[in-house]
Motif scaffolding. Structure first.
Motif, mmCIF file in Angstrom:
data_model
loop_
_atom_site.group_PDB
_atom_site.id
_atom_site.type_symbol
_atom_site.label_atom_id
_atom_site.label_comp_id
_atom_site.label_asym_id
_atom_site.label_seq_id
_atom_site.Cartn_x
_atom_site.Cartn_y
_atom_site.Cartn_z
ATOM 1 N N ARG A 1 0.830 -1.214 0.000
ATOM 2 C CA ARG A 1 0.000 0.000 0.000
ATOM 3 C C ARG A 1 0.864 1.264 0.000
ATOM 4 O O ARG A 1 0.523 2.267 -0.627
ATOM 5 C CB ARG A 1 -0.977 -0.025 1.173
ATOM 6 C CG ARG A 1 -2.131 -0.978 0.879
ATOM 7 C CD ARG A 1 -2.937 -1.331 2.093
ATOM 8 N NE ARG A 1 -4.016 -2.250 1.734
ATOM 9 C CZ ARG A 1 -3.870 -3.563 1.570
ATOM 10 N NH1 ARG A 1 -2.676 -4.119 1.724
ATOM 11 N NH2 ARG A 1 -4.895 -4.318 1.232
ATOM 12 N N TYR A 29 1.903 1.674 -3.465
ATOM 13 C CA TYR A 29 0.790 2.213 -4.256
ATOM 14 C C TYR A 29 0.705 3.737 -4.101
ATOM 15 O O TYR A 29 0.519 4.471 -5.080
ATOM 16 C CB TYR A 29 -0.533 1.557 -3.823
ATOM 17 C CG TYR A 29 -1.736 2.263 -4.393
ATOM 18 C CD1 TYR A 29 -2.150 2.022 -5.701
ATOM 19 C CD2 TYR A 29 -2.428 3.218 -3.643
ATOM 20 C CE1 TYR A 29 -3.228 2.707 -6.246
ATOM 21 C CE2 TYR A 29 -3.503 3.903 -4.175
ATOM 22 C CZ TYR A 29 -3.899 3.647 -5.476
ATOM 23 O OH TYR A 29 -4.958 4.341 -6.008
ATOM 24 N N LEU A 44 -0.538 4.152 7.785
ATOM 25 C CA LEU A 44 -0.297 2.757 7.368
ATOM 26 C C LEU A 44 0.534 1.987 8.397
ATOM 27 O O LEU A 44 0.514 0.764 8.415
ATOM 28 C CB LEU A 44 0.422 2.720 6.015
ATOM 29 C CG LEU A 44 -0.419 2.867 4.754
ATOM 30 C CD1 LEU A 44 0.485 2.784 3.526
ATOM 31 C CD2 LEU A 44 -1.508 1.802 4.666
ATOM 32 N N ASP A 103 -7.273 -0.637 3.707
ATOM 33 C CA ASP A 103 -7.584 0.071 2.462
ATOM 34 C C ASP A 103 -8.284 1.407 2.697
ATOM 35 O O ASP A 103 -8.318 2.246 1.797
ATOM 36 C CB ASP A 103 -8.434 -0.810 1.545
ATOM 37 C CG ASP A 103 -7.580 -1.859 0.851
ATOM 38 O OD1 ASP A 103 -6.364 -1.631 0.716
ATOM 39 O OD2 ASP A 103 -8.120 -2.903 0.453
ATOM 40 N N ILE A 127 -5.743 4.028 1.936
ATOM 41 C CA ILE A 127 -5.395 4.357 0.546
ATOM 42 C C ILE A 127 -6.588 4.938 -0.219
ATOM 43 O O ILE A 127 -6.408 5.808 -1.061
ATOM 44 C CB ILE A 127 -4.714 3.194 -0.225
ATOM 45 C CG1 ILE A 127 -5.578 1.968 -0.295
ATOM 46 C CG2 ILE A 127 -3.362 2.869 0.357
ATOM 47 C CD1 ILE A 127 -4.992 0.928 -1.248
ATOM 48 N N LEU A 137 -1.428 -5.221 -5.715
ATOM 49 C CA LEU A 137 -2.414 -5.227 -4.629
ATOM 50 C C LEU A 137 -3.494 -6.273 -4.906
ATOM 51 O O LEU A 137 -3.917 -6.996 -4.007
ATOM 52 C CB LEU A 137 -3.078 -3.847 -4.499
ATOM 53 C CG LEU A 137 -2.312 -2.769 -3.737
ATOM 54 C CD1 LEU A 137 -3.072 -1.454 -3.794
ATOM 55 C CD2 LEU A 137 -2.101 -3.176 -2.287
#
Ligand SMILES: [Zn+2]
Length: 254
Positions: free
Chosen positions: A91, A94, A125, A133, A136, A246
């Motif tokens: 993440r 990402y 995080l 999630d 994100i 992911l």
């Protein structure tokens, strides 16, 4: 050589010859820049740790004709907790990928706000959370909002009226959520359940502590994902490779 200072997050790095690396950095002061970390491929280099993706560093850079050169470097936060857990690591990767895809070199117009948002997301995080999630997806919405690409979530993307009475639609091409009257005006529209719209509004505005405790039902999770993924795919100028990673983790988990 003139010099300047910057606080930066390392977005990614690539080799330059045998010993050096080119870093793509998002700086608080100057937006996205590239710079050379000389000798950073040598294991003895002081710069080794500082070139790891999503490390927060304080830099002194020298302006050069082609690429600026890192002359001094101090690690502010290496986020070690993100590097030992594949779910958190993927993440964080990402977040760097998204920021890289949506930021333009040397555009400092909103760099301070983007930098603070990104550091806050990386910090969250590292924390225990009900649904990783949420961090994100909240980052997706808030980053796009700062950069002026936000999906419409409070007002209809077509007519501008407040989104009050379902059924709602969602259209990446139209710019976000659509009211009941306008939901057939766009070819790429798909249904947006009312509870998903509320969830997206929550992700947009919830304070950090609330985000860490936020856990919507599974059906809402999949439609949040559909809306934001399709919106980002439509807006981004290149595919986000970390999304595939992911997804592969999600498949392996289920
Ligand atoms: Zn409308």
């Amino acid at each position: 050589m003139p010099t300047y200072t910057a606080q930066a997050l390392v977005l990614h790095r690539r080799s330059l010859g045998e010993h050096d690396r080119i870093l793509t950095l998002f700086t608080k002061e100057h937006g996205k820049i590239s710079a050379v970390a000389k000798g950073s491929q040598r294991t003895t280099s002081r710069l080794v740790g500082a070139t790891e993706p999503f490390t927060h560093v304080r830099l002194l850079l020298a302006t050069a004709r082609s690429l600026d050169i890192i002359t001094q470097c101090e690690i502010v936060n290496a986020y070690p907790a993100l590097r030992t857990d594949i779910e958190r690591l993927s993440r964080a990767a990402y977040i760097c990928d998204l920021l890289d895809a949506f930021s333009h070199p040397h555009d400092a117009s909103s760099s301070e706000a983007v930098f603070e948002l990104t550091c806050a997301a990386l910090f969250l995080l590292t924390q225990p959370s009900a649904w990783l999630d949420s961090i994100i997806y909240a980052y997706d919405i808030r980053l796009l909002e700062i950069l002026g690409y936000a999906p419409a979530l409070e007002y209809c993307a077509h007519c501008g009226e407040p989104l009050q009475e379902p059924p709602f639609g969602f259209s990446p091409a139209a710019g976000g959520a659509l009211c009941a009257r306008c939901r057939h005006t766009s070819l790429d529209v798909f249904p947006l359940p009312a509870d998903t719209l509320i969830a997206l509004q929550t992700l947009r505005t919830a304070p950090p502590e609330a985000l860490l405790h936020y856990l919507p039902p599974k059906t809402v999770v999949s439609s949040i994902e559909r809306a934001l993924r399709s919106f980002i795919r439509f807006r981004a100028e290149r595919p986000l490779h970390t999304v595939e990673f992911l997804d592969s983790l999600r498949i392996a988990r289920n």
